[in-house]
Design an enzyme around this catalytic site. Structure first.
Site, short mmCIF file in Angstrom:
data_model
loop_
_atom_site.label_atom_id
_atom_site.label_comp_id
_atom_site.label_asym_id
_atom_site.label_seq_id
_atom_site.Cartn_x
_atom_site.Cartn_y
_atom_site.Cartn_z
CG LEU A 204 -2.17 0.71 1.32
CD1 LEU A 204 -3.13 0.16 0.27
CD2 LEU A 204 -2.78 0.57 2.71
CG HIS A 205 2.96 2.78 -3.18
ND1 HIS A 205 2.46 1.67 -3.82
CD2 HIS A 205 3.30 3.66 -4.17
CE1 HIS A 205 2.51 1.85 -5.12
NE2 HIS A 205 3.01 3.04 -5.37
NE ARG A 206 -0.86 3.20 -7.64
CZ ARG A 206 0.04 3.69 -8.48
NH1 ARG A 206 0.29 4.98 -8.48
NH2 ARG A 206 0.69 2.90 -9.30
CG ASP A 278 -1.59 1.10 -3.43
OD1 ASP A 278 -0.45 0.58 -3.50
OD2 ASP A 278 -1.87 2.01 -2.63
#
Length: 356
Positions: A204-206, A278
């Site tokens: 998860l990074h966006r 993501d």
């Protein structure tokens, strides 16, 4: 032939490796690897480059983080004198990070030829900074190396002549194919000793997912529900970890780890029951590996992973995530196929087009 390779973030190195390795076998090709320093990554050690079979960068512009405008401008300012001094015949840019569009702009202004590796991908969501980078870079590039048919179609619709478009396949898959045996020998981080059960692997990074406290809380709650059925391994970017702490979210039941090396992560991915992500690149890797992928986004610039692969877009809808996960657990996960030309030879095709 003098070729510059421009990279700025970890995924770029995974993409550049097959091209550099293929060009090494061509006579009269001199290569220079330039790291803009857009992302600092502690895993960018000599071991990382050794694993990928590429040299440590010849030049590091050491730009660091910043706003999109500041970072792009700084890359352009620092790259221009390197370009003027090196006088390359061709500059290859990779993917869709700020370094990609910044280098393409400098080259276009100075009349230096540009090749874009991974051209033509579109999410049709201009709120994503990467989409702007993709659109601009493809208009400036002289040679566009695409991974799939949808990319060719996008470019032709945007008025780019067929003579500039070359479908070569997916360079990320080249690195995966070559390093998968070694990856499967890696230690399984985050799992109990002797663990032989099922697990979900999460990334998860966006900003759209991690910068909004309400959205991130909803995602973490969904992952805690997943934890009821599967062990959850979550290698988290420091920024994502900080957001979880800043928003006071309870994530104790999730196995949150520091980021893994490429080989470690690939090994974990190859054994996962399901991947929840993501990330664009992970959508591609899971499709090749045949691992179910549930993507926490409304759109994807890699639609072939949905139309042919194992990827399902669940957006930020907890009910849809719950439903698709139940299908995976029941053995009814979406079955996919590997897209054409995702065969481990994309780098060689690019080398042949450039240097014969």
């Amino acid at each position: 032939m003098n070729v510059f390779h421009i990279v700025g973030a970890r995924p770029n190195f995974i993409k550049v490796a097959p091209v550099m390795n293929a060009l090494k076998t061509r006579k009269h090709v001199v290569q220079t690897l330039i790291h803009t320093g857009q992302h600092y990554d502690a895993n960018m050690s000599d071991v990382f480059f050794e694993q990928l079979g590429i040299p440590v960068p010849d030049v590091n512009l050491a730009v660091g983080s910043g706003t999109h405008a500041r970072q792009t401008a700084e890359i352009m300012t620092r790259f221009e004198p390197v370009l003027l001094e090196g006088k390359p015949d061709m500059v290859l840019v990779y993917g869709d990070v700020n370094s990609t569009v910044a280098a393409a702009l400098v080259c276009a202004k100075l009349g230096v030829r540009v090749g874009h590796v991974e051209a033509g991908l579109r999410s049709f969501d201009r709120t994503m900074p990467e989409e702007i980078n993709r659109l601009v870079t493809d208009q400036l590039a002289d040679l566009l190396f695409t991974p799939s048919e949808d990319a060719d179609v996008n470019l032709r619709k945007e008025g780019i002549s067929a003579e500039r478009i070359f479908r070569v396949g997916n360079v990320m898959i080249d690195s995966l194919v070559r390093l998968l045996p070694a990856a499967r020998r890696q230690k399984q981080n985050g799992l109990p000793e002797g663990f032989a059960g099922s697990y979900a692997l999460v990334t998860l990074h966006r900003p759209a997912n991690v910068d909004d406290g309400i959205i991130l809380k909803r995602i973490i709650q969904s992952l805690l529900e997943v934890r009821r059925d599967l062990f959850v391994i979550f290698p988290a970017h420091p920024r994502t970890r900080k957001r979880i702490a800043d928003f006071g979210l309870h994530s104790d039941q999730l196995q949150i780890l520091d980021p893994l090396s490429y080989l470690e992560f690939l090994g974990m991915q190859s054994r996962a029951t399901v991947v929840i992500t993501d990330s664009g690149g992970i959508q591609e890797e899971t499709t090749y590996l045949g691992i179910p992928c549930l993507t926490l986004r409304e759109t994807t610039e890699r639609p072939v992973t949905v139309s042919l692969g194992t990827n399902v877009l669940v957006g930020r809808d907890p009910d849809k995530l719950r439903f698709e996960l139940s299908r995976v657990l029941a053995g009814n996960a979406k079955k996919g196929t590997i897209p054409p030309l995702w065969d481990g030879h994309a780098g060689e095709r690019i080398a042949t087009l450039l240097a014969g």
